[in-house]
Design a protein around this motif. Structure first.
Motif, mmCIF file in Angstrom:
data_model
loop_
_atom_site.group_PDB
_atom_site.id
_atom_site.type_symbol
_atom_site.label_atom_id
_atom_site.label_comp_id
_atom_site.label_asym_id
_atom_site.label_seq_id
_atom_site.Cartn_x
_atom_site.Cartn_y
_atom_site.Cartn_z
ATOM 1 N N LEU A 83 4.230 -16.682 5.828
ATOM 2 C CA LEU A 83 5.504 -17.153 5.461
ATOM 3 C C LEU A 83 5.920 -18.514 5.844
ATOM 4 O O LEU A 83 5.675 -19.010 7.067
ATOM 5 N N LYS A 113 12.392 -18.735 4.699
ATOM 6 C CA LYS A 113 13.283 -17.662 4.105
ATOM 7 C C LYS A 113 14.675 -18.410 4.078
ATOM 8 O O LYS A 113 15.286 -18.884 5.129
ATOM 9 N N TRP A 155 8.639 -5.235 -0.712
ATOM 10 C CA TRP A 155 7.217 -5.036 -0.476
ATOM 11 C C TRP A 155 6.314 -5.717 -1.846
ATOM 12 O O TRP A 155 6.911 -5.565 -2.855
ATOM 13 N N TRP A 156 5.017 -6.186 -1.493
ATOM 14 C CA TRP A 156 4.239 -6.661 -2.488
ATOM 15 C C TRP A 156 2.865 -6.166 -2.236
ATOM 16 O O TRP A 156 2.151 -6.067 -1.295
ATOM 17 N N ARG A 187 4.572 -5.910 3.380
ATOM 18 C CA ARG A 187 5.988 -6.186 3.425
ATOM 19 C C ARG A 187 6.536 -7.699 3.641
ATOM 20 O O ARG A 187 5.952 -8.235 4.314
ATOM 21 N N LEU A 188 7.309 -8.273 2.686
ATOM 22 C CA LEU A 188 7.494 -9.544 2.574
ATOM 23 C C LEU A 188 8.905 -9.624 3.392
ATOM 24 O O LEU A 188 9.364 -11.007 4.111
ATOM 25 N N TYR A 198 6.017 -17.746 0.477
ATOM 26 C CA TYR A 198 4.826 -17.373 1.261
ATOM 27 C C TYR A 198 3.723 -18.241 0.289
ATOM 28 O O TYR A 198 3.966 -18.660 -0.597
#
Length: 294
Positions: free
Chosen positions: A5, A8, A226-227, A241-242, A291
């Motif tokens: 990360l 944000k 989620w990714w 999970r992002l 990210y």
């Protein structure tokens, strides 16, 4: 795949964004309730500077970008949860904004159908009728949150179905040769509390981004964005999970949904809605996470 990360950020008030690349810049289309006295979602646009990468935060909002839905139309409540896609239809390349809507709007459950606007070279032109409606018992009369991918000559649609105040929604899937007619393969794609599912083709594979968001209950520990990454469309590994709805971030503490994704090199940028309820107002925000893929 390990990810890191980088940032944000809350960008601005708004909701339901979709991204597109034009004129060497990133554009964002989003919904807005332009007049609180009129229950209709209109569309406005924003863009970054030419050449800027999608992780930048300096978006310029340029105002309304499509004529409002007609007051007597099937979509009189406007353009909800819009999704941009480019693909071939009828032997030509087209650009479309798919959306969900209804003739009347009593609450978030709809019932909704799905239609689209098409770019004619100078403006977005509304297709007069819905192109996808609920037909299966598990859809409970409503289909919404469309996300589309044009791949291998087919238009692939992921959508939210079964919205209600007494049950849990599911993600449905269907495909079409032209994005308008001939929808086949309709089935449940995910049924674990997902509110959105988005698939993007990039490089030699595909990215799947889902958002878990309860319609009426308080967010839980599994809710958020989620990714997953896969080389094929049929098999997905366990997701990462992002964004966690309940990580203590004030501007999305009451809900996270409607993701859009951009991949640029080793950079993964995901935009999403955040909600913070203040009295009767949902307090909607557009945010994003950045990210690095390692």
């Amino acid at each position: 795949m390990p990810i890191e990360l980088l940032d944000k950020a809350r960008l601005f008030d708004g909701a339901d964004v979709t991204l597109m690349r034009r004129e060497d810049r990133w554009w964002m289309i989003m919904g807005e309730l332009a007049d609180p006295a009129v229950p209709r979602i209109d569309l406005r646009a924003a863009h970054l500077l030419r050449g800027a990468t999608a992780d930048r935060t300096e978006w310029t909002i340029v105002g309304q970008c499509a004529a409002p839905a007609p007051a007597d139309g099937w979509d009189a409540t406007g353009y909800h949860c819009v999704s941009y896609v480019r693909g071939r239809s009828g032997g030509r390349w087209v650009e479309r904004l798919y959306y969900a809507s209804s003739a009347a709007w009593t609450d978030i459950t709809g019932p909704y159908s799905i239609g689209f606007l098409e770019w004619d070279g100078s403006q977005w032109v509304r297709h007069p009728e819905p192109v996808f409606t609920a037909t299966e018992p598990w859809e409970r009369g409503t289909v919404a949150e469309p996300n589309l991918l044009h791949h291998d000559g087919r238009w692939l649609l992921w959508y939210c179905a079964g919205l209600s105040t007494d049950g849990t929604q599911v993600i449905g899937f269907a495909e079409s040769p032209d994005g308008v007619t001939g929808w086949t393969g309709r089935r449940i794609f995910a049924a674990d509390g997902e509110f959105d599912a988005l698939v993007v083709a990039s490089g030699t594979g595909f990215d799947l981004v889902t958002a878990k968001h309860p319609l009426v209950a308080a967010p839980g520990p599994d809710d958020g964005v989620w990714w997953a990454r896969s080389g094929t469309l049929g098999q997905w590994p366990a997701p990462v999970r992002l964004v966690s709805t309940t990580d203590g971030t004030s501007w999305h503490r009451d809900g996270v949904w409607k993701p859009s994704l951009v991949r640029e090199g080793d950079s993964l940028v995901v935009f999403f809605n955040g909600s913070r309820r203040e009295g009767r107002s949902p307090g909607l925000s557009v945010g994003r996470v950045h990210y690095r893929l390692r």
